[in-house]
Scaffold this motif. Structure first.
Motif, PDB file in Angstrom:
ATOM      1  N   SER A  18      40.388  44.892  37.164  1.00 59.31           N
ATOM      2  CA  SER A  18      39.356  45.879  37.446  1.00 59.31           C
ATOM      3  C   SER A  18      38.461  45.291  38.516  1.00 59.31           C
ATOM      4  N   GLY A  21      34.844  45.450  37.630  1.00 60.04           N
ATOM      5  CA  GLY A  21      34.524  44.753  36.384  1.00 60.04           C
ATOM      6  C   GLY A  21      33.612  43.566  36.526  1.00 60.04           C
ATOM      7  N   ARG A 188      45.257  48.785  42.471  1.00 59.86           N
ATOM      8  CA  ARG A 188      44.908  47.909  41.360  1.00 59.86           C
ATOM      9  C   ARG A 188      46.177  47.119  41.026  1.00 59.86           C
TER      10      ARG A 188
END
Length: 194
Positions: A18, A21, A188
């Motif tokens: 992420s 994140g 990602r």
């Protein structure tokens, strides 16, 4: 005929980065249940599993932002133990910067890491010795953007260079690439761990 995509996945773990994140999350691949979240350096980008050593490599491209809208390029790769879900090491590739894609060559015990160019050198691929975790070489790709690396044992390595909306494959002619955002698609990284 129906196919059960989850059949035989018991015990499999999926790792997902992420960027916002900044974390690597671990999921049960059969039940999709979150197992653990590991905090890592800012902007994790791609993951690559070294199954022989049971280590997960994670690139970090920027301090914040993405591609041409970032607030500084990073130069690190984080090495993660996916079974214990902890950071084992952080490898600094400086003076190289903005590591992106990863490809493992288990036959030669090498890791290929794509990096962005700078004023004094083009983008390229840094070659890392898996045993020592040290860079041992560099392949220039000719452009400023990061290269995508593809390796299949017994076959030729493929280098792809993105620059200005064009993608060059193995030094061949440029192919137009448009992700609708005026640049490369933000991806990602994921890695199947078992």
């Amino acid at each position: 005929m129906t196919y059960d995509a989850l059949a035989g996945r018991e015990g499999d773990v999926l790792a997902v980065v992420s960027q916002s994140g900044p974390t690597v999350s671990f999921f049960d691949a059969a039940s999709h249940r979150l197992l653990d979240v590991l905090e890592v350096l800012a902007e994790p980008h791609e993951l690559c599993l070294d199954p022989a050593r049971r280590l997960l490599w994670c690139t970090h491209s920027y301090h914040g932002g993405y591609y041409h809208a970032n607030n500084g390029r990073r130069s690190e790769i984080t090495l993660i133990d996916p079974d214990e879900r902890r950071i084992v090491d952080v490898i600094d590739l400086a003076p190289e910067h903005a590591p992106h894609g990863l490809a493992l060559d288990s036959t030669r015990d090498l890791l290929y890491v794509s990096v962005e160019g700078a004023q004094d050198r083009p983008g390229g691929v840094v070659v890392v010795d898996l045993a020592t975790r040290k860079p041992i070489g560099r392949i220039d790709t000719g452009g400023q953007g990061a290269a995508l690396v593809r390796h299949q044992p017994g076959r030729q390595r493929r280098l792809c260079q993105q620059q200005g909306g064009a993608v060059r494959v193995g030094g061949g002619p440029a192919h137009r690439h448009d992700d609708g955002q005026g640049g490369g698609a933000r991806q990602r990284g994921t890695g199947r761990l078992r």
